[in-house]
Design a protein around this motif. Structure first.
Motif, PDB file in Angstrom:
ATOM      1  N   GLY A 115      51.681  52.678  47.582  1.00 49.11           N
ATOM      2  CA  GLY A 115      50.675  51.893  46.873  1.00 49.11           C
ATOM      3  C   GLY A 115      51.045  50.445  46.640  1.00 49.11           C
ATOM      4  O   GLY A 115      52.093  49.949  47.090  1.00 49.11           O
ATOM      5  N   ASN A 116      50.195  49.791  45.908  1.00 48.12           N
ATOM      6  CA  ASN A 116      50.244  48.347  45.721  1.00 48.12           C
ATOM      7  C   ASN A 116      51.574  47.801  45.187  1.00 48.12           C
ATOM      8  O   ASN A 116      52.104  46.824  45.738  1.00 48.12           O
ATOM      9  CB  ASN A 116      49.060  47.937  44.842  1.00 48.12           C
ATOM     10  CG  ASN A 116      49.096  46.508  44.433  1.00 48.12           C
ATOM     11  OD1 ASN A 116      49.816  46.127  43.524  1.00 48.12           O
ATOM     12  ND2 ASN A 116      48.348  45.667  45.130  1.00 48.12           N
ATOM     13  N   PRO A 117      52.160  48.370  44.108  1.00 43.71           N
ATOM     14  CA  PRO A 117      53.391  47.738  43.589  1.00 43.71           C
ATOM     15  C   PRO A 117      54.530  47.675  44.612  1.00 43.71           C
ATOM     16  O   PRO A 117      55.435  46.853  44.467  1.00 43.71           O
ATOM     17  CB  PRO A 117      53.762  48.638  42.399  1.00 43.71           C
ATOM     18  CG  PRO A 117      52.465  49.222  41.961  1.00 43.71           C
ATOM     19  CD  PRO A 117      51.712  49.459  43.223  1.00 43.71           C
ATOM     20  N   LEU A 171      42.387  50.612  51.054  1.00 45.25           N
ATOM     21  CA  LEU A 171      41.456  50.419  49.931  1.00 45.25           C
ATOM     22  C   LEU A 171      41.303  48.931  49.683  1.00 45.25           C
ATOM     23  O   LEU A 171      40.775  48.514  48.653  1.00 45.25           O
ATOM     24  CB  LEU A 171      42.037  51.060  48.660  1.00 45.25           C
ATOM     25  CG  LEU A 171      42.361  52.545  48.715  1.00 45.25           C
ATOM     26  CD1 LEU A 171      43.123  52.960  47.467  1.00 45.25           C
ATOM     27  CD2 LEU A 171      41.085  53.352  48.859  1.00 45.25           C
ATOM     28  N   ASP A 172      41.804  48.108  50.587  1.00 46.49           N
ATOM     29  CA  ASP A 172      42.040  46.730  50.215  1.00 46.49           C
ATOM     30  C   ASP A 172      41.877  45.797  51.410  1.00 46.49           C
ATOM     31  O   ASP A 172      40.772  45.494  51.831  1.00 46.49           O
ATOM     32  CB  ASP A 172      43.449  46.671  49.583  1.00 46.49           C
ATOM     33  CG  ASP A 172      43.813  45.334  48.986  1.00 46.49           C
ATOM     34  OD1 ASP A 172      43.069  44.380  49.197  1.00 46.49           O
ATOM     35  OD2 ASP A 172      44.856  45.231  48.322  1.00 46.49           O
ATOM     36  N   GLN A 173      43.001  45.375  51.990  1.00 43.81           N
ATOM     37  CA  GLN A 173      42.988  44.229  52.900  1.00 43.81           C
ATOM     38  C   GLN A 173      43.089  44.588  54.371  1.00 43.81           C
ATOM     39  O   GLN A 173      43.228  43.704  55.205  1.00 43.81           O
ATOM     40  CB  GLN A 173      44.130  43.280  52.527  1.00 43.81           C
ATOM     41  CG  GLN A 173      45.517  43.634  53.036  1.00 43.81           C
ATOM     42  CD  GLN A 173      46.156  44.841  52.373  1.00 43.81           C
ATOM     43  OE1 GLN A 173      45.604  45.409  51.448  1.00 43.81           O
ATOM     44  NE2 GLN A 173      47.315  45.267  52.841  1.00 43.81           N
ATOM     45  N   ARG A 232      34.919  44.996  39.676  1.00 45.90           N
ATOM     46  CA  ARG A 232      35.185  43.797  38.870  1.00 45.90           C
ATOM     47  C   ARG A 232      36.636  43.864  38.415  1.00 45.90           C
ATOM     48  O   ARG A 232      37.178  44.946  38.199  1.00 45.90           O
ATOM     49  CB  ARG A 232      34.246  43.805  37.661  1.00 45.90           C
ATOM     50  CG  ARG A 232      34.346  42.587  36.763  1.00 45.90           C
ATOM     51  CD  ARG A 232      33.238  42.598  35.713  1.00 45.90           C
ATOM     52  NE  ARG A 232      33.595  43.393  34.543  1.00 45.90           N
ATOM     53  CZ  ARG A 232      32.855  44.377  34.058  1.00 45.90           C
ATOM     54  NH1 ARG A 232      31.721  44.719  34.639  1.00 45.90           N
ATOM     55  NH2 ARG A 232      33.242  45.037  32.991  1.00 45.90           N
ATOM     56  N   ARG A 233      37.263  42.718  38.266  1.00 45.26           N
ATOM     57  CA  ARG A 233      38.618  42.676  37.720  1.00 45.26           C
ATOM     58  C   ARG A 233      38.623  41.867  36.438  1.00 45.26           C
ATOM     59  O   ARG A 233      37.814  40.965  36.276  1.00 45.26           O
ATOM     60  CB  ARG A 233      39.597  42.084  38.739  1.00 45.26           C
ATOM     61  CG  ARG A 233      39.973  43.071  39.819  1.00 45.26           C
ATOM     62  CD  ARG A 233      40.828  42.461  40.911  1.00 45.26           C
ATOM     63  NE  ARG A 233      41.508  43.494  41.675  1.00 45.26           N
ATOM     64  CZ  ARG A 233      40.934  44.254  42.603  1.00 45.26           C
ATOM     65  NH1 ARG A 233      39.663  44.104  42.904  1.00 45.26           N
ATOM     66  NH2 ARG A 233      41.646  45.183  43.233  1.00 45.26           N
ATOM     67  N   ASP A 234      39.557  42.212  35.578  1.00 46.24           N
ATOM     68  CA  ASP A 234      39.717  41.499  34.314  1.00 46.24           C
ATOM     69  C   ASP A 234      41.147  40.999  34.260  1.00 46.24           C
ATOM     70  O   ASP A 234      42.071  41.667  34.727  1.00 46.24           O
ATOM     71  CB  ASP A 234      39.453  42.462  33.148  1.00 46.24           C
ATOM     72  CG  ASP A 234      39.572  41.752  31.813  1.00 46.24           C
ATOM     73  OD1 ASP A 234      38.530  41.369  31.267  1.00 46.24           O
ATOM     74  OD2 ASP A 234      40.705  41.564  31.328  1.00 46.24           O
TER      75      ASP A 234
HETATM   76 MO   LIG Z   1      44.837  45.135  46.266  1.00 49.65          MO
END
Ligand SMILES: [Mo]
Ligand SMILES: Nc1nc2c(c(=O)[nH]1)N[C@H]1C(S)=C(S)[C@@H](COP(=O)(O)OP(=O)(O)OC[C@H]3O[C@@H](n4cnc5c(=O)[nH]c(N)nc54)[C@H](O)[C@@H]3O)O[C@H]1N2
Ligand SMILES: Nc1nc2c(c(=O)[nH]1)N[C@H]1C(S)=C(S)[C@@H](COP(=O)(O)OP(=O)(O)OC[C@H]3O[C@@H](n4cnc5c(=O)[nH]c(N)nc54)[C@H](O)[C@@H]3O)O[C@H]1N2
Ligand code: SF4
Length: 762
Positions: free
Chosen positions: A127-129, A158-160, A639-641
């Motif tokens: 995953g991302n981290p 899920l992303d790029q 959306r991101r916060d």
């Molecule tokens: Mo991401």
């Protein structure tokens, strides 16, 4: 050689000694590992406790910028729920065990399973981290190779992945990504990204707000295309709503307008671009009039957007998650760079440029100007037939690969820093599938929605206990640089670093048992790698780097043999790890603004910029066929916060406080039509999938679009996230279908999905 080694040791030691300030307070400088902005932080420590975190003003990349998550590194370090010892599940209950017991349990269960069912029966998901951890990035491959499984999954799908595929097809490598030259551009067009909140992605650009302000102060223009009037839109010169999923139409119409109005200029790369005519042909159906209804943008506006882009002395187009996580993700990512190329802005100052990073830069490896290019589909997912992309299968195939019996069924899973039960579509289905596994191991720092399904959890260290060097992000940074951070606090005795854990797991998989010593294994593998990479010079490289071990040693080799390196003494002024370490207190080493790199950067078989890759041209027929498709009445987007980071930082008190962030934002007209009231609950449904979320009425939304952040839904049983559980929020991904993908990249469709919304109040 020996002299140099001694100097390296001496410098290495001195850079580990933090600056002494007040009596017993020490100041440390640490790159923030939480998002792609990679800010340099200044951290105060007293009596082993973090007493303050602020931006490091002298940092060569971020110049003092920090966001609230950087400050939360203290909470992360101190979080009582963060795992500090391995857990083994016995009779359904997790027990804390020693590291030896945890590895012995894995050795007892994993190799027999692999022997009985074959190597593909064990899957791995990352995953991302991991992108922010040098230990995970440089040693993950060793475990993946030991497993030899084709079932490799990651958050990239899920992303790029669309951006990486489009960049790979055009320029020859998936990390050869064209980056806006924000400090010198006159016009920046942003689609489907909110860098003011996300702090940038596939583009390391700390303090986007400051840079956007400077752009406008020098007379430049910022234009945002987004179905929500975002925080970035609020500081822009112009914002246009777009119907979710319609960017491919807008971008194609802009390309067509360039041709129609004689605005095509290839500029400095004219000799290095092939495929212009094929692009002209393929965008023919996409007139501004034809796309306007689907986009929700008037044909005249599309022409104006195009003319302004073409007329600007220097311009850049940038697009991110909103354009990647949709049905035409790869096409959108490609058309963005088609626009950059056809307006003469590719590879020029003020346009889009390629970074040249000091270490691990894949786009400086091999022969300059030519290469193998990229290919996909070397194998396929067993159930869906989805093609492999860069060695991975879509993570949205994971559940069905576990559920579907037959040869090659996944029976065991290793997760590394990933929480797909919340981060991937149809999390509930995936959670059920994980329960069917015969064995699951998680390398993770929390007992969360995904790791609760594991049999063994192996925790990594706190980021403050580890050294840091960004492997990935200098390849995507707005400015070239090299920065190293020593550990801020000592690691507790007996706790392995994650690279050591990965090496041990690899040894267990290879049948070498649980007792192997990770350091000895590393030494042996380093010698073998040096032999392969440096041939007759291998012994000298081994000797020259003996001061370091593990990822630090790989970093030393990468820096010294990299584009700015000392080449092991042949260029004495060049970089070594010792030099980069020594620059830690002064904010790292600045390697200057990005420079034009075409043709040297290209690794396509033709040695050209491939403007018209055949697979992308073919996929445009799908977009053309969908042009007349009616838009759904209501669609959901993400959306991101600024106080969140995907699914995993909701347990940190400093970030969790304040207003509820997991709200479904709807336009007042939709709210009126659907009888929704602000602050009350509503049910969102997509076929059989339903969630309940709090309504927030906001005219920042485009009518017909509802926005909800992802990564929430912390109300599942069996987790240990006490703060997050107090306000769990709703899981957007419980609403989404795991069968919807961009066919080329395998990327999940996470936005533009039709939903219904029903008021739950009386
Ligand atoms: Mo991401
Ligand atoms: N609907 C919707 N879904 C989305 C998105 C969206 O925009 N909309 N965005 C997508 C994007 S861009 C991404 S990148 C993915 C992210 O997807 P994931 O990577 O699956 O999810 P994260 O929430 O980042 O979870 C990170 C995991 O790593 C663990 N972790 C944190 N630090 C460490 C560490 O140092 N070591 C180890 N071993 N583990 C650690 C956390 O506890 C957590 O379990 O989510 C995607 N999901
Ligand atoms: N604070 C915070 N920062 C983060 C993260 C986080 O969770 N929180 N996650 C990190 C990660 S893993 C990533 S990948 C990056 C992502 O970084 P960004 O790409 O900047 O992500 P978002 O802020 O989600 O912005 C996506 C935008 O796309 C818009 N959008 C949705 N659908 C469409 C569409 O069809 N077309 C267009 N044009 N726009 C659309 C949304 O309204 C939203 O404003 O952020 C990173 N930074
Ligand atoms: S923007 Fe915030 S989370 Fe991202 S690197 Fe900077 S301080 Fe860390």
């Amino acid at each position: 050689m020996l002299d140099r080694r001694r100097r390296a040791c001496a410098n290495a030691r001195s850079s580990r000694h933090p600056e002494e300030t007040m009596s017993d307070t020490t100041t440390h400088h640490r790159i923030c590992p939480l998002c792609e902005a990679c800010c340099g932080l200044e951290i105060q420590v007293r009596d082993g406790q973090v007493t303050g975190i602020r931006g490091h003003d002298a940092d060569v990349l971020s110049a003092g910028y920090i966001c609230p998550k950087g400050v939360a590194l203290k909470d992360l370090h101190e979080d009582p729920d963060r795992l500090r010892a391995p857990l083994v599940k016995r009779n359904g209950v997790f027990e804390e065990v020693s590291w030896d017991e945890a590895f012995a349990e894995i050795d007892r269960r994993l190799p027999p399973l692999r022997a009985a069912h074959g190597r593909h029966a064990v899957a791995i998901a990352v995953g991302n981290p991991s992108a922010h951890k040098i230990g995970l990035l440089t040693y993950f491959g060793k475990l993946a190779r030991a497993l030899g499984t084709r079932n490799v999954f990651s958050a990239s799908t899920l992303d790029q992945m669309p951006k990486q595929l489009a960049s790979g097809l055009m320029f020859g490598h998936w990390l050869t990504v064209a980056l806006p030259d924000i400090s010198r551009t006159d016009h920046l067009l942003v689609l489907g990204a909110n860098p003011l909140v996300s702090n940038g992605s596939m583009w390391t650009v700390p303090d986007f707000r400051g840079k956007a302000k400077a752009l406008r102060a020098r007379g430049g223009k910022l234009v945002v295309i987004d179905p929500r009037r975002t925080e970035t839109a609020a500081v822009a010169d112009a914002h246009h709503f777009i119907r979710p999923n319609a960017d491919v139409f807008l971008l194609a119409a802009m390309v067509r307008t360039l041709f129609d109005e004689g605005l095509v200029r290839l500029g400095t790369v004219a000799d290095w671009v092939v495929g212009v005519d094929a692009v002209r042909e393929v965008v023919a159906p996409f007139t501004p009039e034809a796309v306007a209804p689907g986009c929700g943008i008037a044909a005249d506006t599309i022409r104006t957007l195009t003319r302004e882009l073409a007329a600007a002395p220097h311009a850049a187009v940038y697009a991110r998650i909103g354009t990647c996580t949709q049905e035409y993700g790869t096409l959108c990512s490609w058309l963005v760079d088609v626009l950059n190329t056809l307006t003469g802005n590719l590879d020029r100052e003020g346009g889009v440029l390629f970074a040249k990073s000091a270490a691990f830069a894949s786009n400086t490896a091999g022969k300059p100007g030519i290469g193998k290019g990229v290919s996909t589909g070397r194998h396929h997912a067993r159930v869906s037939g989805a093609p492999e992309v860069y060695g991975e299968l879509p993570v949205t195939c994971l559940a069905e690969e576990i559920e579907t019996p037959g040869e090659g069924q996944i029976r065991a899973l290793i997760t590394v820093a990933t929480n797909p039960v919340l981060s991937a579509p149809d999390g509930p289905r995936l959670a059920r599938a994980l329960e069917q596994l015969d064995f699951m191991v998680s390398l993770d720092i929390y007992l969360n929605e995904t790791t609760r399904h594991a049999d063994v959890i192996l925790p990594g260290l706190s980021p403050l206990e580890e050294f840091h060097y960004d492997v990935a992000f200098p390849q995507l940074s707005w400015r070239n640089h090299a920065r190293y951070s020593p550990p801020v606090l000592p690691a507790p005795p007996g706790r392995p670093a994650e690279w050591q854990t990965l090496l041990k797991l690899a040894a267990i998989v290879r049948g070498e048992g649980a007792a192997v010593d990770a350091d000895a294994l590393d030494e042996a593998e380093f010698a073998q790698d040096a032999e392969r990479l440096f041939g007759p010079h291998a012994d000298a490289v081994v000797a020259a780097t003996v001061a370091y071990r593990g990822p630090e040693r790989l970093l030393e080799v990468a820096l010294r043999s990299g584009p700015y390196g000392d080449h092991f003494g042949r260029k004495s002024e060049g970089l070594t790890l010792a030099k980069v370490m020594a620059a830690n207190p002064t904010g790292g080493i600045d390697l200057g603004p990005l420079q034009p790199r075409i043709p040297e950067v290209l690794r396509t078989p033709s040695g050209q910029v491939e403007l018209a890759p055949p697979s992308l041209l073919a996929d445009m027929a799908r977009a053309a066929a969908d042009l007349a498709r009616p838009a759904p009445e209501l669609v959901v987007i993400g959306r991101r916060d600024v106080r969140t980071n995907n699914s995993w930082m909701h347990n940190l008190p400093v970030l969790a406080k304040g207003p509820l962030r997991c709200t479904a934002r709807v336009h007042p007209a939709d709210a009126a039509r659907l009888g929704l009231r602000d602050g009350t609950l509503a049910r969102l449904a997509n076929g059989p999938r339903q969630i309940t979320a709090q309504v927030q009425i906001s005219d920042e939304m485009m009518p017909g679009v509802v926005s909800l952040p992802h990564g929430w839904g912390h109300d599942l049983p069996g987790t240990r996230l006490r703060v997050a559980a107090e306000r769990p929020g709703a899981n957007l991904n419980a609403l989404l279908d795991d069968q919807q993908r961009d066919p080329l990249s395998g990327n999940a469709v996470l936005g533009g999905v039709a939903v219904t919304v029903h008021a739950l109040h009386e």
